[in-house]
Design an enzyme around this catalytic site. Structure first.
Site, PDB file in Angstrom:
ATOM      1  N   SER A 127       0.838  -1.196   0.000  1.00  0.00           N
ATOM      2  CA  SER A 127       0.000   0.000   0.000  1.00  0.00           C
ATOM      3  C   SER A 127       0.871   1.244   0.000  1.00  0.00           C
ATOM      4  O   SER A 127       1.943   1.272   0.609  1.00  0.00           O
ATOM      5  CB  SER A 127      -0.905   0.025   1.241  1.00  0.00           C
ATOM      6  N   TYR A 140      -2.511  -1.102  10.387  1.00  0.00           N
ATOM      7  CA  TYR A 140      -2.561  -1.562   8.995  1.00  0.00           C
ATOM      8  C   TYR A 140      -1.269  -1.160   8.288  1.00  0.00           C
ATOM      9  O   TYR A 140      -0.644  -1.972   7.582  1.00  0.00           O
ATOM     10  CB  TYR A 140      -3.761  -0.958   8.278  1.00  0.00           C
TER      11      TYR A 140
END
Length: 256
Positions: A127, A140
């Protein structure tokens, strides 16, 4: 034709990637927790297998059925937008078990087969949030940063065996469930400390005017990397991700 095994194909990035590789003539093994053949057009080059990357038994079964593959796309993941202070340990463990350890376990299972044939490509879907701190995604982001870290080391370790390792960094995507997850995790959005921050996060995720990453952007980036012997370690997918990666390279050119 070469064979690609792609995880997390029930929706979003995984579904788009599997569909693109099929269209480009590859043999595709699409994996997901609950197989659903209706997601794809009929093709004799498509195999759909159940896979839970947090289960050693499930991984062993998939490796046995898939055999030696040419490309492993580790796309399956889990996201939970929660402030660090309020993140339950169980949620943090789920993030690490899925995004770091589950992906690692599947990769470790296929590496001996790739080493035996002295070729292979591994693409880990991380990400762009790993390039810049943001609120509500601390754990995360930590899980994806850990994925980046072991990918960097594996890229060096696997090179002598003819195996390439790459990381694709998608940006904010309307095809992911971050907005839904934020609302689910914050049934109490009236939290006196973080309520406003959560509302702003949900609005940001749902902002239709800001640059975003579409599932097709990720699929195209993965396909390009898979077919480029000289692809860099990190590739951004999506306009917003490209901007974030460029900024990160300027800040720390040796990291990306």
């Amino acid at each position: 034709m070469p064979t690609a095994l792609i995880t997390g194909c029930s929706s979003g990035f995984g579904l788009a990637t599997a569909t693109l590789f099929l269209a480009k003539g590859w043999d595709v093994i699409a994996t997901m927790r609950t197989p659903d053949a209706t997601l794809f057009p009929g093709s004799d080059r498509l195999t759909i297998l159940p896979l839970d990357i947090t289960s050693e038994g499930s991984i062993a079964d998939v490796v046995k059925k898939a055999g030696a593959i040419d490309l492993l796309v580790n796309n399956a993941g889990f996201g939970a937008p929660v402030p660090v202070e309020l993140t339950p340990l169980a949620t943090a463990q789920q993030l690490m078990n899925t995004n770091v350890l589950g992906t690692l376990s599947l990769t470790q299972a296929f590496l001996p087969l790739m080493r035996a044939k002295k070729s292979g490509v591994i693409i880990n879907v991380s990400s762009s949030v790993t390039t810049k701190a943001m609120p509500l995604i601390g754990l995360y982001r930590a899980s994806k940063a850990a994925l980046n870290a072991w990918s960097e080391s594996l890229a060096i370790e696997a090179r002598p065996f003819g195996i390439r390792v790459h990381v694709v960094l998608p940006g904010r995507s309307p095809e992911t469930k971050f907005g839904q997850n934020a609302q689910a995790y914050f049934g109490g959005r009236d939290d006196p400390a973080y309520g406003k921050m959560v509302d702003e996060f949900i609005q940001m995720v749902g902002n239709s005017h800001a640059p975003v990453t579409h599932a097709e952007d990720v699929a195209e980036a993965i396909f390009a990397v898979a077919n480029d012997q000289h692809a860099p370690l990190y590739t951004a997918a999506g306009e917003d991700a490209l901007h974030s990666l460029t900024e990160a390279q300027h800040r720390s050119p040796f990291s990306y």
